[in-house]
Design an enzyme around this catalytic site. Structure first.
Site, PDB file in Angstrom:
ATOM      1  N   ARG A 137      37.431  37.612  50.382  1.00 48.70           N
ATOM      2  CA  ARG A 137      36.805  38.933  50.567  1.00 48.70           C
ATOM      3  C   ARG A 137      35.281  38.801  50.672  1.00 48.70           C
ATOM      4  O   ARG A 137      34.742  37.712  50.685  1.00 48.70           O
ATOM      5  CB  ARG A 137      37.144  39.810  49.355  1.00 48.70           C
ATOM      6  CG  ARG A 137      38.634  39.904  49.021  1.00 48.70           C
ATOM      7  CD  ARG A 137      39.306  40.803  50.009  1.00 48.70           C
ATOM      8  NE  ARG A 137      40.689  41.089  49.647  1.00 48.70           N
ATOM      9  CZ  ARG A 137      41.097  42.121  48.912  1.00 48.70           C
ATOM     10  NH1 ARG A 137      40.211  42.943  48.385  1.00 48.70           N
ATOM     11  NH2 ARG A 137      42.378  42.326  48.693  1.00 48.70           N
ATOM     12  N   CYS A 190      42.353  56.768  45.395  1.00 44.58           N
ATOM     13  CA  CYS A 190      43.064  55.519  45.093  1.00 44.58           C
ATOM     14  C   CYS A 190      44.532  55.793  44.764  1.00 44.58           C
ATOM     15  O   CYS A 190      44.840  56.505  43.812  1.00 44.58           O
ATOM     16  CB  CYS A 190      42.402  54.788  43.930  1.00 44.58           C
ATOM     17  SG  CYS A 190      43.308  53.279  43.549  1.00 44.58           S
ATOM     18  N   LYS A 233      44.748  38.058  47.393  1.00 45.15           N
ATOM     19  CA  LYS A 233      43.305  38.179  47.630  1.00 45.15           C
ATOM     20  C   LYS A 233      42.539  37.035  46.970  1.00 45.15           C
ATOM     21  O   LYS A 233      43.020  36.434  45.996  1.00 45.15           O
ATOM     22  CB  LYS A 233      42.804  39.521  47.096  1.00 45.15           C
ATOM     23  CG  LYS A 233      43.125  39.759  45.637  1.00 45.15           C
ATOM     24  CD  LYS A 233      42.521  41.040  45.091  1.00 45.15           C
ATOM     25  CE  LYS A 233      43.181  42.289  45.611  1.00 45.15           C
ATOM     26  NZ  LYS A 233      42.786  43.507  44.833  1.00 45.15           N
ATOM     27  N   LYS A 255      38.372  35.865  45.822  1.00 47.46           N
ATOM     28  CA  LYS A 255      37.018  36.415  45.677  1.00 47.46           C
ATOM     29  C   LYS A 255      35.999  35.353  45.271  1.00 47.46           C
ATOM     30  O   LYS A 255      36.250  34.584  44.346  1.00 47.46           O
ATOM     31  CB  LYS A 255      37.047  37.525  44.641  1.00 47.46           C
ATOM     32  CG  LYS A 255      37.965  38.661  45.072  1.00 47.46           C
ATOM     33  CD  LYS A 255      37.988  39.780  44.072  1.00 47.46           C
ATOM     34  CE  LYS A 255      38.735  40.974  44.643  1.00 47.46           C
ATOM     35  NZ  LYS A 255      38.808  42.083  43.679  1.00 47.46           N
ATOM     36  N   CYS A 311      39.121  47.248  38.731  1.00 46.76           N
ATOM     37  CA  CYS A 311      38.142  47.187  39.822  1.00 46.76           C
ATOM     38  C   CYS A 311      36.688  47.311  39.362  1.00 46.76           C
ATOM     39  O   CYS A 311      35.787  46.910  40.089  1.00 46.76           O
ATOM     40  CB  CYS A 311      38.457  48.250  40.868  1.00 46.76           C
ATOM     41  SG  CYS A 311      40.071  48.002  41.636  1.00 46.76           S
ATOM     42  N   CYS A 368      43.098  52.560  36.299  1.00 44.86           N
ATOM     43  CA  CYS A 368      44.361  51.841  36.072  1.00 44.86           C
ATOM     44  C   CYS A 368      44.007  50.418  35.643  1.00 44.86           C
ATOM     45  O   CYS A 368      42.843  50.022  35.666  1.00 44.86           O
ATOM     46  CB  CYS A 368      45.212  51.860  37.350  1.00 44.86           C
ATOM     47  SG  CYS A 368      44.816  50.564  38.527  1.00 44.86           S
ATOM     48  N   CYS A 370      35.279  52.682  38.603  1.00 41.39           N
ATOM     49  CA  CYS A 370      35.934  52.474  39.889  1.00 41.39           C
ATOM     50  C   CYS A 370      36.170  53.821  40.561  1.00 41.39           C
ATOM     51  O   CYS A 370      35.997  54.863  39.950  1.00 41.39           O
ATOM     52  CB  CYS A 370      37.255  51.744  39.692  1.00 41.39           C
ATOM     53  SG  CYS A 370      38.524  52.821  39.000  1.00 41.39           S
ATOM     54  N   ARG A 387      36.512  49.552  54.366  1.00 39.71           N
ATOM     55  CA  ARG A 387      35.574  48.747  53.576  1.00 39.71           C
ATOM     56  C   ARG A 387      34.762  47.878  54.526  1.00 39.71           C
ATOM     57  O   ARG A 387      35.316  47.114  55.321  1.00 39.71           O
ATOM     58  CB  ARG A 387      36.359  47.890  52.590  1.00 39.71           C
ATOM     59  CG  ARG A 387      35.513  47.290  51.506  1.00 39.71           C
ATOM     60  CD  ARG A 387      36.371  46.543  50.505  1.00 39.71           C
ATOM     61  NE  ARG A 387      37.061  47.414  49.571  1.00 39.71           N
ATOM     62  CZ  ARG A 387      38.101  47.035  48.821  1.00 39.71           C
ATOM     63  NH1 ARG A 387      38.560  45.812  48.910  1.00 39.71           N
ATOM     64  NH2 ARG A 387      38.667  47.886  47.989  1.00 39.71           N
TER      65      ARG A 387
END
Ligand code: SRM
Ligand code: SF4
Length: 566
Positions: free
Chosen positions: A143, A434, A207, A209, A477, A473, A428, A74
């Site tokens: 991020r 994934c 994480k 954001k 995302c 899932c 996503c 990424r």
């Protein structure tokens, strides 16, 4: 009372000597395409995930072969602005080391898939050679910072872009591990030489954001982020930002302790105060976020556990001054506006739809090549949007005919042929890369939309913008729980269907039906879309309608998300 055991990742971070671990050594091990479990966690902080091609799993198992391991990389693009040279470099890298395509993510970043271990270091090095990096693109840190790519207000955009890039810079980890491992930087001898002034040795619990938004566009989806700055513009001048905290999407099926949550807007700060606010919010989460259960470790749970007032109090304590009262603002959408616009300075900007964010050449649709040809002559910039699209920005009047010609030649703008439903869709990555996906998303949503287009055509909704998002899932995302229609993978070809998110991403949706087979979705939604076409009020959005019409119960915030399932 005995202390609760920390989550396993906390020990990995402690042991890692500021994110080094044994990564460098493992990269040279040619006996396997994989890396150890600890390194799989650590490499995230360096912007990469170990994956395997799930389409090939069964076959490789049958032939007793190691899984087809490769790495996703990424690339951070703070504020989503990339130069043509950076676009060209990403394009070249996906050809040389990746799967011959690349992804524009829902956080305005680039992703390469399919990079094998032996190419990992040279790929990351080449990314850095064009002034991009991958550090902190993933991991328990801040991020890629998102920013509204507004092509209309170039002065405001320049100012908010700078703010987002400054935040990104300010919160980038200090460790030399990245340079050492990937760029052959000088090694530090002992950990005493290293310091992480903001994060500390164990970084964040999870994480983190951040976004910067410019109303009325909420295209960066501030309500789904840990921390957002909402620009307040008065008399065409940026006067400061409202501060929003505690949004997030991820949840786990069957675990009601996990849920999506909308951010709360808690105060206002000046432009000069942004970095302080960002740093102190991060520090409050560093100190009070849950480090024993990673499913409870995001800022949204810290706020839900202690209350918004407590959190605001803590932030004010850490700042040493109080955030000012929230200023008025209004969002009206979270989508992209396609086609050309010209700003007051005379520069033109073209927003192009990139289905699923996948920049790829397909038979008869050489989209990747077309964008590469544009990058070769473009003198402005590329702006990635949080809706996985791209804006060819700052095109001079002289250059516009050349770009138009390439757009035509490579059929990059066949917007007329696409329904508004498709233009407002997000999916996503999901299968095959994934590891967490339970169902298809990027590969299936275009097919489902084609099916739904029959319905919207027949009921007269072809030109109505309804936000529709699919994830493989429940991690969310593509931010499905704030879409007007959301599909969340449950298992192969099965989805939970959510309805009623706000058209500007300001309201959570609600579960309409659980565990629906993919081939039953059209029949499930057709009557709802038909009622909307017939019974809606003037200007009423689909998400508002399904609540008013009683098709789903009024949606609720945070921990109550799972209540009153219809
Ligand atoms: Fe995500 C994990 C892809 C945006 C919530 N996400 C993953 C991983 C890395 C799977 C993994 O952990 O093994 C996925 C890699 C798939 C692949 O093959 O590339 C993945 N996430 C993506 C991207 C590429 C989706 C896309 O199609 O664009 C987006 C990359 C963004 C970026 O450039 O940084 C992406 N992920 C998001 C968003 C949207 C956003 O940030 O605005 C969310 C919801 C917001 C949020 O964080 O709450 C999101 N991803 C997650 C979660 C759930 C986190 C949670 O709090 O529960 C996971 C799983 C986890 O962290 O354990 C996850
Ligand atoms: Fe993978 Fe799930 Fe994220 Fe989709 S939502 S990319 S399936 S983790």
């Amino acid at each position: 009372m005995s202390e609760q055991k920390l989550a396993a990742n906390e020990y990995i971070k402690i042991r890692s000597n500021f994110l080094r671990g044994t990564l460098a050594e493992e990269l040279t091990d040619v006996s396997t395409g994989a890396i150890s479990e600890d390194s799989q966690q650590l490499i995230k902080f360096h912007g990469s995930y170990m994956q395997d091609d799930r389409d090939l799993r069964a076959d490789r198992r049958k032939h007793r072969l190691e899984k087809a391991y490769s790495f996703m990389i990424r690339i951070r693009v703070p504020g989503g602005v990339s130069t043509p040279a950076q676009w060209l470099a990403t394009d070249a890298l996906c050809e040389k080391y990746g799967n011959h395509d690349f992804k524009l993510t829902t956080r305005q970043a680039f992703q390469l898939h399919g990079v094998i271990k032996s190419n990992l270091k040279r790929t990351i090095r080449e990314i850095n050679q064009v002034a991009m990096d991958t550090i902190a693109a993933c991991g328990d840190v801040n991020r890629n910072v998102m920013c509204n790519p507004n092509p209309f207000l170039s002065e405001i955009h320049a100012a908010v872009l700078k703010v987002s890039q400054d935040i990104s810079q300010h919160l980038t980890p200090n460790t030399g591990a990245y340079h050492e491992i990937w760029l052959d930087g000088e090694k530090v001898v002992t950990s005493e030489q290293e310091e992480e002034p903001i994060y500390g040795k164990t970084y964040l619990p999870r994480k983190f954001k951040i976004t910067v938004a410019v109303p009325p566009s909420n295209d960066v989806d501030i309500y789904a982020n840990d921390l957002s700055f909402i620009a307040i513009v008065e008399k065409n001048k940026l006067v400061g930002f409202n501060v929003a905290v505690g949004g997030g999407m991820g949840m786990t099926h069957g675990n009601e302790e996990t849920y999506p949550r909308l951010a709360d807007v808690i105060g206002f700060c000046s432009v000069e105060q942004v970095l302080q606010v960002a740093e102190q919010v991060v520090k409050v989460q560093r100190d009070f976020g849950c480090r024993t259960d990673r499913k409870h470790a995001r800022l949204k749970y810290t706020i839900q556990d202690h209350g918004v007032d407590w959190f605001l109090g803590k932030v004010n304590d850490y700042l040493g001054w109080d955030l000012a009262p929230v200023r008025a603002f209004q969002f009206d959408n979270n989508g992209d506006r396609y086609g050309w616009v010209t700003d007051p300075a005379g520069n033109s900007h073209l927003t192009l739809f990139i289905e699923g964010g996948r920049v790829i050449d397909r038979p008869g649709q050489p989209m990747r090549t077309g964008l590469k040809e544009i990058a070769k002559i473009h003198t402005g910039d590329f702006r990635l949007t949080a809706n996985q699209n791209v804006i060819i920005a700052n095109v001079s009047a002289a250059q516009r005919p050349l770009i138009e010609q390439l757009v035509e030649q490579y059929q990059l703008e066949d917007g007329q042929k696409r329904s508004t439903l498709r233009l407002n869709a997000l999916a996503c990555v999901a299968l095959p890369t994934c590891a967490l996906s339970l169902a298809e998303a990027e590969r299936y949503l275009p097919v489902l939309i084609t099916e739904l287009e029959d319905t919207i055509e027949s009921v007269g909704l072809r030109h109505d913008a309804i936000t529709i998002r699919m994830t493989g899932c429940p991690n969310g995302c593509a931010r499905p729980y704030i879409a007007e229609i959301g599909f969340v993978g449950r298992g192969p070809d099965r989805y939970n269907v959510y309805l009623g998110g706000g058209h500007a991403g300001q309201r959570l949706s609600k579960l309409y039906k659980a565990d629906v087979a993919a081939d039953e979705i059209k029949a499930l939604l057709a009557p709802v879309l038909s009622r909307y076409a017939k019974e809606r009020n003037e200007g009423e959005k689909f998400g508002d309608f399904v609540i008013r019409a009683g098709i789903i119960a009024a949606t609720v915030q945070g921990a109550d998300f799972h209540k009153n399932l219809s």
